[in-house]
Design an enzyme around this catalytic site. Structure first.
Site, PDB file in Angstrom:
ATOM      1  N   HIS A 582       0.839  -1.209   0.000  1.00 10.27           N
ATOM      2  CA  HIS A 582       0.000   0.000   0.000  1.00 10.27           C
ATOM      3  C   HIS A 582       0.872   1.257   0.000  1.00 10.27           C
ATOM      4  O   HIS A 582       0.970   1.976   0.993  1.00 10.27           O
ATOM      5  CB  HIS A 582      -0.948  -0.008   1.197  1.00 10.27           C
ATOM      6  N   HIS A 586       1.091   1.418  -5.747  1.00 10.12           N
ATOM      7  CA  HIS A 586      -0.259   0.830  -5.806  1.00 10.12           C
ATOM      8  C   HIS A 586      -1.277   1.890  -6.222  1.00 10.12           C
ATOM      9  O   HIS A 586      -2.158   1.621  -7.049  1.00 10.12           O
ATOM     10  CB  HIS A 586      -0.630   0.248  -4.441  1.00 10.12           C
ATOM     11  N   HIS A 622      -7.216   6.962  -2.881  1.00 11.14           N
ATOM     12  CA  HIS A 622      -8.045   5.950  -2.207  1.00 11.14           C
ATOM     13  C   HIS A 622      -7.334   5.233  -1.066  1.00 11.14           C
ATOM     14  O   HIS A 622      -7.986   4.675  -0.187  1.00 11.14           O
ATOM     15  CB  HIS A 622      -8.561   4.930  -3.219  1.00 11.14           C
ATOM     16  N   ASP A 623      -5.987   5.231  -1.036  1.00  6.25           N
ATOM     17  CA  ASP A 623      -5.256   4.584   0.062  1.00  6.25           C
ATOM     18  C   ASP A 623      -4.241   5.519   0.705  1.00  6.25           C
ATOM     19  O   ASP A 623      -3.282   5.058   1.334  1.00  6.25           O
ATOM     20  CB  ASP A 623      -4.528   3.328  -0.434  1.00  6.25           C
ATOM     21  N   ASP A 751      -9.004  -1.443  -7.994  1.00  8.69           N
ATOM     22  CA  ASP A 751      -8.272  -1.575  -6.734  1.00  8.69           C
ATOM     23  C   ASP A 751      -7.669  -2.962  -6.567  1.00  8.69           C
ATOM     24  O   ASP A 751      -6.570  -3.112  -6.031  1.00  8.69           O
ATOM     25  CB  ASP A 751      -9.221  -1.260  -5.567  1.00  8.69           C
TER      26      ASP A 751
END
Length: 854
Positions: A582, A586, A622-623, A751
């Protein structure tokens, strides 16, 4: 420690005097010492909130007449007063048939300085037996109100040089607890001026005004009038919440109309029974009348009864929104209101069921259910409809044959959620049902497809430890554990971009090696790891600049390329490069997949430009600030984020919130700063929804809804020969609800698309995620936390088995559905090849990423 009244200094620098100390601890010497120490030292910054109970007020009122030399004695009297404890009075209030119990009233005085007026209200609170708090600033007043939820707030409106009373009132009114709070504005008395309008105060949210009058009895009379007037009325209104809760949950259909038969309220049961939404009925006059052989006589009978205040009960037929007639058992109650006149009619109805038809329908559905159950027993839970071996030929046939095969898989898809079984049974029952029953079942399907019933039953996978651990680690919030272990996330320390970083001024200044690495970024086989190496683990800025330029994001947002570059740098800086999986690579990979999906024809037909912008931004952030640990780990460890977000979608909520914090914190990187407010709100809502959709606990809900609301209706239209851009297809694709489902599915597939990447990329991603899970297991054991994925022990874990379990449980159905919609033969071919690769390693009992060299 002595017997001084407890004085606590909170984190917000608010001094609160406790009134719960024992009556035996009232040493004046100790009290004087404490207060003198406070006066001799530096003043405490922030608010001084003083709490008063129902004890006498002689010390305070006498001290107000003394000169400034006696201030210390005044403070001492104040503390002694607040130390006395009198049992709070409780008042019973009758509200119709309800008997309510009202606790001691709480009053908040907002005065910048003490004067005769504030002292008068303090004395009045003491005499009336009300609890009283005093705030000196708007900020502390708001904090105090949010903590105490006062019944009455009295704000000094006389001195605008201290604070804006109307702005404070508006701030308080924006909070939910203020809904039933009475707010008074104290205004100056101007004997030589004409009376001013009260409308500005009302507009700001004040309940009424009080023309300054420091007379104690005037203040007391004001409070008593409020207590038995507006406060009591608001107290009764609060009790209405329980009545509305009962109405909303009632299984009987309830409708309330005015004396002129204009609809004022219907409950959810009424909406379900009649097929209307509440917004279609409110403020509409009833025009539908019962269908009866003697209609006029029938209506006259009802009206003659209810117009004299009597209840009517009987059966009649009513028309639903779709035109169907239904028989109801109805009770109509007239409600007497102001002036002794009928002001409302309450109608309570329930369906009169046709027992014979219900029994026949039940028998039909039971037969289908038994057939479905027997069929399912002969299948493996997952392999029955999605045999992995059958996927080896998916990519080799012609496009039309592959599409037909994909549609067939959509129809046969049986994700093990209870709602899917119900929908399949109803679909089967429709085939042999008469038209009225088939139409009724159609409406039932419409309802089922809009509910939150799509989560699967996970217990049947216990025989596979890899799947069980993946489900436990990704789809639950972990075990709750009360211990001293706390996992402190470094999320609070966001990273700024170092000025020494070498970053491109524009796309034209990107170094040749990086430009070469991004040449085929529009293709699915684009190698993100080559770009990671070329950019020294900072691929997000470069890939983001190129993809955002291709989609015209700067033009849509009305921001400069330098602002976009600064934003990408800030976002990438807040990804943890120490995470094996992560990290910003990514994020760049998900951004690439999102851009690829957005270029597919069916997706372009469906989404608007604002959806494309939201999808690319959501993929980028998103992360952000992911700690390399799962939600289950954070919940078990009692992390700050888990506490903040109540153990629910912890990381996803944090990613979305932090992304907007980082963006709006500095104008240099605020890509939204030039947007129109409403458009920004819409964009923000879509971004948040897409980021939250990446949370795995709702994985099956999103996939099932997509299949049943989009795949299957589109497949049915294609099978009926409607292959063009007809209105039916447009209706399916462009409805707001389905566009939301498509955007959620898009980012979910982006994802976790690693198993659909070329084999070398798939292997690299598998190694990275496994290492991250291994590290989590190691830390859980070090800290004595529950191990949520014990199979991910670096000494015993079989990576091929874990990959096959993940693909089988999460990937196959989702990408079959997405492929049926977006037409992705190359992805499905990679998926088939990767499945064969992992199966080959597993067949040789190898637990590693690659076979040993020959």
């Amino acid at each position: 420690m002595g017997c001084v009244p407890s004085t606590n200094l909170s984190d917000s620098r608010v001094i609160c005097h406790s009134s719960s100390e024992s009556e035996e601890c009232n040493s004046p010497h100790q009290t004087n010492t404490t207060m003198s120490q406070q006066q001799q030292g530096n003043p405490v910054p922030g608010l001084f909130i003083k709490c008063y109970n129902t004890s006498t007020y002689e010390g305070r009122t006498n001290s107000s007449k003394k000169n400034k030399r006696e201030n210390s004695q005044s403070m001492e009297a104040e503390v002694d007063t607040s130390r006395s404890s009198v049992k709070a009075p409780v008042t019973d209030v009758q509200f119709g048939p309800m008997r309510l119990r009202r606790d001691q009233l709480q009053v908040l005085l907002v005065f910048a300085e003490d004067d005769d007026q504030s002292n008068g209200f303090r004395w009045a609170c003491e005499k009336a037996g009300f609890r009283c708090n005093i705030a000196r600033t708007p900020k502390s007043a708001l904090e105090s109100f949010l903590d105490k939820h006062h019944d009455i707030i009295i704000i000094d409106h006389r001195h605008p040089r201290y604070f804006d009373a109307e702005a404070l009132c508006r701030s308080i009114r924006t909070t939910k607890p203020s809904e039933n709070t009475v707010i008074i504005g104290v205004v100056q008395r101007h004997a030589d001026r004409e009376e001013s309008s009260i409308l500005p105060l009302i507009t700001a949210g004040f309940s009424r005004r009080y023309v300054e009058n420091s007379s104690r009895m005037a203040c007391y009379n004001e409070l008593i009038q409020l207590e038995f007037g507006q406060v009591q009325a608001q107290f009764k209104l609060r009790a209405c919440n329980s009545l509305f809760a009962a109405l909303e949950k009632s299984q009987e259909a309830i409708e309330i109309t005015s004396e002129d038969h204009v609809v004022q309220y219907v409950n959810p049961a009424f909406e379900t029974m009649m097929g209307y939404q509440i917004g279609e009925l409110i403020e509409k006059q009833l025009t539908e009348v019962p269908i009866n052989e003697k209609k006029a006589d029938f209506l006259e009978t009802i009206n003659s009864c209810i117009k004299i205040g009597k209840e009517w009960q009987g059966m009649y037929y009513a028309k639903k929104k779709n035109g169907d007639s239904i028989q109801q058992n109805v009770k109509i109650l007239p409600v007497i209101g102001q002036g002794g006149k009928i002001r409302h009619y309450v109608s309570i109805s329930r369906l009169c069921n046709d027992n014979n038809k219900a029994e026949k329908t039940c028998e039909c559905i039971q037969a289908e259910s038994q057939t479905d159950t027997q069929t399912c027993r002969q299948k493996d839970m997952r392999k029955g409809s999605l045999d992995v071996r059958s996927t080896t030929s998916r990519g080799s046939d012609g496009s039309s044959q592959r599409r037909r095969s994909s549609m067939a898989r959509v129809h046969s898809m049986t994700i093990e959620a209870p709602i899917t079984k119900v929908i399949n049974i109803i679909n089967a029952a429709q085939e042999s049902s008469p038209m009225p029953v088939a139409e009724a079942l159609d409406r039932a399907l419409e309802i089922l497809r809009t509910t939150e019933l799509y989560s699967p039953q996970l217990g049947t996978k216990d025989e596979d430890p890899h799947t069980s651990d993946l489900v436990g680690g990704l789809m639950t919030d972990g075990l709750r554990r009360l211990s001293g272990n706390e996992y402190i996330l470094s999320a609070k320390q966001t990273h700024q971009v170092a000025g020494s970083l070498s970053s491109p001024i524009s796309l034209n200044d990107i170094p040749p090696r990086i430009t070469e690495a991004m040449e085929n970024e529009e293709q699915w086989d684009f190698d993100i790891f080559e770009l990671e190496a070329a950019t020294h683990k900072r691929p997000l800025v470069y890939l983001g600049l190129k993809i955002f330029a291709r989609f015209g994001i700067c033009e849509f947002l009305n921001c400069s390329e330098s602002t976009l570059r600064s934003w990408l740098q800030v976002i990438e800086a807040n990804y943890h490069s120490s995470n094996s999986y992560h990290n910003s690579t990514h994020s760049a990979d998900v951004l690439h997949a999102t851009a690829y999906f957005l270029s597919k024809e069916k997706v372009k037909q469906t989404l608007d430009p604002i959806d494309e912008v939201a999808a690319l931004i959501a993929a980028t952030v998103h992360d952000v600030d992911h700690p390399g640990r799962t939600n289950s780990f954070l919940c078990n460890a009692g992390s700050e984020l888990a506490i903040l977000y109540n153990d629910t979608a912890v990381l996803e909520s944090h990613h979305a919130a932090l992304a907007f914090q980082l963006t709006t914190r500095d104008g240099k990187c605020n890509i939204f700063k030039n947007m129109e407010r409403n458009e920004y709100r819409t964009l923000r809502q879509v971004i948040i929804d897409m980021v939250l959709a990446t949370e795995m606990t709702k994985h099956f809900e999103h996939v099932n809804k997509f299949v049943n609301s989009i795949n299957k209706p589109l497949a049915a239209l294609e099978e009926n020969g409607n292959n063009g851009d007809g209105e039916s297809i447009k209706t399916v694709l462009r409805s707001p609800e389905n566009r939301i489902l498509i955007k959620r599915m898009l980012i979910k597939c982006a994802d976790i698309s690693n198993p659909c990447r070329p084999i070398e990329q798939c292997i690299e991603w598998a190694g990275r995620i496994s290492e991250e899970y291994f590290a989590q297991t190691d830390e859980e054991r070090r800290q004595g936390l529950p191990v949520v994925m014990p199979v991910f022990d670096r000494n015993t874990c079989s990576i091929p088995k874990s990959q096959l379990s993940f693909i089988d449980y999460f990937i196959i159905d989702m990408f079959d559905a997405w492929d049926a919609f977006a037409d992705l033969p190359n992805l499905m071919e990679h998926l088939n090849n990767n499945i064969k690769y992992w199966k080959g390693l597993d067949a040789r009992n190898l637990r590693v990423l690659r076979p040993p060299p020959e």
